[in-house]
Design a protein around this motif. Structure first.
Motif, PDB file in Angstrom:
ATOM      1  N   ASN A   3      -2.528   3.030  -2.414  1.00  0.00           N
ATOM      2  CA  ASN A   3      -1.714   1.836  -2.728  1.00  0.00           C
ATOM      3  C   ASN A   3      -0.338   2.426  -2.547  1.00  0.00           C
ATOM      4  OD1 ASN A   3      -2.762   2.994  -6.022  1.00  0.00           O
ATOM      5  ND2 ASN A   3      -0.748   3.453  -5.311  1.00  0.00           N
ATOM      6  N   SER A   4      -0.385   3.002  -1.130  1.00  0.00           N
ATOM      7  CA  SER A   4       1.067   3.486  -0.828  1.00  0.00           C
ATOM      8  C   SER A   4       1.989   2.177  -0.653  1.00  0.00           C
ATOM      9  CB  SER A   4       0.753   4.377   0.633  1.00  0.00           C
ATOM     10  OG  SER A   4       1.902   4.591   1.115  1.00  0.00           O
ATOM     11  N   ALA A   5       3.151   2.885  -0.976  1.00  0.00           N
ATOM     12  CA  ALA A   5       4.428   2.029  -1.035  1.00  0.00           C
ATOM     13  C   ALA A   5       4.895   1.752   0.369  1.00  0.00           C
ATOM     14  CB  ALA A   5       5.607   2.509  -1.703  1.00  0.00           C
ATOM     15  N   SER A   6       4.405   2.690   1.473  1.00  0.00           N
ATOM     16  CA  SER A   6       4.995   2.539   2.668  1.00  0.00           C
ATOM     17  C   SER A   6       4.156   1.896   3.749  1.00  0.00           C
ATOM     18  CB  SER A   6       5.526   3.767   3.144  1.00  0.00           C
ATOM     19  OG  SER A   6       4.299   4.716   2.977  1.00  0.00           O
ATOM     20  N   HIS A   7       2.568   1.673   3.120  1.00  0.00           N
ATOM     21  CA  HIS A   7       1.719   1.226   3.862  1.00  0.00           C
ATOM     22  C   HIS A   7       1.495  -0.192   4.010  1.00  0.00           C
ATOM     23  CE1 HIS A   7      -0.580   5.342   4.085  1.00  0.00           C
ATOM     24  NE2 HIS A   7       0.563   5.542   4.861  1.00  0.00           N
ATOM     25  N   TYR A   8       1.567  -0.896   5.099  1.00  0.00           N
ATOM     26  CA  TYR A   8       1.372  -2.452   5.499  1.00  0.00           C
ATOM     27  C   TYR A   8       0.023  -2.819   5.036  1.00  0.00           C
ATOM     28  CZ  TYR A   8       6.350  -3.749   5.507  1.00  0.00           C
ATOM     29  OH  TYR A   8       7.501  -3.852   5.398  1.00  0.00           O
ATOM     30  N   ILE A   9      -0.987  -1.968   5.180  1.00  0.00           N
ATOM     31  CA  ILE A   9      -2.150  -2.405   5.069  1.00  0.00           C
ATOM     32  C   ILE A   9      -2.481  -2.911   3.373  1.00  0.00           C
ATOM     33  CG2 ILE A   9      -3.231  -0.071   4.883  1.00  0.00           C
ATOM     34  CD1 ILE A   9      -4.841  -2.903   6.556  1.00  0.00           C
ATOM     35  N   PHE A  10      -1.958  -1.942   2.627  1.00  0.00           N
ATOM     36  CA  PHE A  10      -1.969  -2.160   1.358  1.00  0.00           C
ATOM     37  C   PHE A  10      -1.243  -3.880   1.059  1.00  0.00           C
ATOM     38  CE2 PHE A  10       0.214  -1.589  -3.091  1.00  0.00           C
ATOM     39  CZ  PHE A  10      -1.117  -1.889  -3.843  1.00  0.00           C
ATOM     40  N   LYS A  11      -0.142  -3.939   1.630  1.00  0.00           N
ATOM     41  CA  LYS A  11       0.619  -5.053   1.359  1.00  0.00           C
ATOM     42  C   LYS A  11      -0.382  -6.356   1.883  1.00  0.00           C
ATOM     43  CE  LYS A  11       5.160  -3.132   1.356  1.00  0.00           C
ATOM     44  NZ  LYS A  11       4.912  -1.794   1.375  1.00  0.00           N
ATOM     45  N   GLU A  12      -0.987  -5.883   3.149  1.00  0.00           N
ATOM     46  CA  GLU A  12      -1.657  -7.186   3.554  1.00  0.00           C
ATOM     47  C   GLU A  12      -3.044  -7.437   2.666  1.00  0.00           C
ATOM     48  OE1 GLU A  12      -3.176  -8.293   8.082  1.00  0.00           O
ATOM     49  OE2 GLU A  12      -4.089  -6.248   7.303  1.00  0.00           O
ATOM     50  N   ASP A  13      -3.579  -6.433   2.115  1.00  0.00           N
ATOM     51  CA  ASP A  13      -4.624  -6.754   1.251  1.00  0.00           C
ATOM     52  C   ASP A  13      -4.415  -7.357  -0.177  1.00  0.00           C
ATOM     53  OD1 ASP A  13      -6.797  -5.546   2.876  1.00  0.00           O
ATOM     54  OD2 ASP A  13      -6.446  -3.617   2.169  1.00  0.00           O
ATOM     55  N   LEU A  14      -2.906  -6.970  -0.408  1.00  0.00           N
ATOM     56  CA  LEU A  14      -2.336  -7.593  -1.798  1.00  0.00           C
ATOM     57  C   LEU A  14      -2.032  -9.168  -1.502  1.00  0.00           C
ATOM     58  CD1 LEU A  14       0.288  -5.112  -3.019  1.00  0.00           C
ATOM     59  CD2 LEU A  14      -1.635  -5.924  -4.332  1.00  0.00           C
ATOM     60  N   GLN A  15      -1.598  -9.233  -0.072  1.00  0.00           N
ATOM     61  CA  GLN A  15      -1.240 -10.754   0.095  1.00  0.00           C
ATOM     62  C   GLN A  15      -2.914 -11.657   0.194  1.00  0.00           C
ATOM     63  OE1 GLN A  15       1.854 -12.112   1.552  1.00  0.00           O
ATOM     64  NE2 GLN A  15       0.576 -13.607   0.382  1.00  0.00           N
ATOM     65  N   ALA A  16      -3.879 -11.024   0.647  1.00  0.00           N
ATOM     66  CA  ALA A  16      -5.160 -11.570   0.536  1.00  0.00           C
ATOM     67  C   ALA A  16      -5.390 -11.827  -0.919  1.00  0.00           C
ATOM     68  CB  ALA A  16      -6.128 -10.875   1.382  1.00  0.00           C
ATOM     69  N   LEU A  17      -5.548 -10.875  -1.834  1.00  0.00           N
ATOM     70  CA  LEU A  17      -5.674 -11.023  -2.896  1.00  0.00           C
ATOM     71  C   LEU A  17      -5.026 -12.123  -3.678  1.00  0.00           C
ATOM     72  CD1 LEU A  17      -6.984 -10.236  -5.900  1.00  0.00           C
ATOM     73  CD2 LEU A  17      -5.180  -8.236  -5.777  1.00  0.00           C
ATOM     74  N   SER A  18      -3.675 -12.109  -3.381  1.00  0.00           N
ATOM     75  CA  SER A  18      -2.707 -13.266  -4.169  1.00  0.00           C
ATOM     76  C   SER A  18      -3.064 -14.554  -3.490  1.00  0.00           C
ATOM     77  CB  SER A  18      -1.310 -12.728  -3.763  1.00  0.00           C
ATOM     78  OG  SER A  18      -0.423 -14.093  -4.180  1.00  0.00           O
TER      79      SER A  18
END
Length: 296
Positions: free
Chosen positions: A178-193
């Protein structure tokens, strides 16, 4: 060499021998007593010295404290998440004792090559309810696993306890899956949202501050204690014993298995930064942001 460290346990016995030869008999117990009288005790090393301190460390802690207070006061979910240390599956030695009629016989060596794999316990801790969900997987600790763990908690527990919630707060470390600097985590969060149609507020702890993440000290030590002295031979065995974790203050741990292979080395989509609906805070935006579900 530290000057305040005088003798080890071995040197106490060694000291007793020459004292006896000089006509002053003294056992190691006498040496120990003399040490205690001088203020010395048997002590373990304590992990308290911070390896590094970010300039915005205190400011982020104050931000997290305020967010927790606001969300809990409003009756909204606040969850802490992290992955616990991986455990080898197999007949391997584990610290601790059990009540048994016969000794538990395990392998004399803990070679990973002799194991059935590793179990990754990914945890979600609901601060408001003092309740945790532990999701076990045997593939890889990835951002996809983290987001699926959140989704499983929400569908199985969160939705029941917070039916009117329109968003929830997630507290997590700034590195790892769940790295704050990795956009792959943010992309997976977007899909979850998008899937659960919920806004997700993220607040990351500063570097070198993972021990302050609530799940680290409110859940994981009790899970470790529940598994002491028991070889985790199968995934189901790990699920059974980890599910016994609890405290006198009411901590409850629900353990589930996520039977899926998570791929490593994934890259976020080339246009993700242009299409994402993530609002970054003006204050420390790298660590504080809200993922808003996309419509249409």
């Amino acid at each position: 060499m530290r000057e305040d460290v005088k003798w080890t346990n071995l040197s106490r016995r060694q000291i007793a021998r020459p004292l006896k030869a000089l006509g002053t008999p003294a056992s190691k117990n006498v040496v120990s007593q003399l040490l205690r009288e001088q203020g010395y005790r048997r002590r373990k090393a304590q992990k308290r010295r911070t390896m590094g301190e970010h300039a915005d460390r205190n400011a982020q802690f104050e931000k997290i404290a305020q967010l927790k207070q606001d969300y809990l006061a409003a009756g909204k979910p606040v969850i802490s998440m992290d992955s616990k240390k991986k455990e080898l599956l197999g007949n391997f030695y584990r610290e601790g004792v059990t009540d048994a009629a016969k000794p538990t016989v395990v392998n004399d060596h803990d070679f990973p090559s002799s194991s059935l794999g590793k179990v990754i316990p990914h945890g979600i801790y609901d601060l408001g309810r003092n309740e945790a969900a532990l999701h076990l997987n045997t593939s890889h600790d990835t951002s996809e696993l983290a987001c699926q763990s959140i989704e499983l908690w929400w569908r199985e527990q969160g939705l029941t306890h917070y039916p009117d919630a329109d968003q929830f707060l997630v507290l997590c470390d700034g590195g790892g899956s769940n790295s704050a600097s990795h956009y792959i985590f943010k992309e997976d969060l977007q899909a979850l949202s998008n899937r659960i149609n919920m806004s997700i507020r993220l607040a990351h702890y500063p570097p070198y501050c993972s021990k302050y993440n609530p799940i680290e000290h409110r859940v994981f030590p009790h899970v470790t204690r529940a598994c002491q002295g028991v070889p985790l031979e199968t995934l189901e065995t790990a699920q059974y014993y980890m599910g016994k974790a609890g405290t006198t203050t009411g901590l409850k741990v629900i353990v589930r298995i996520i039977d899926k292979v998570f791929q490593t080395g994934r890259q976020y989509a080339a246009d993700f930064k242009e299409t994402m609906t993530i609002q970054f805070d003006d204050f420390l935006p790298k660590w504080n942001y809200t993922v808003i579900p996309q419509t249409g």
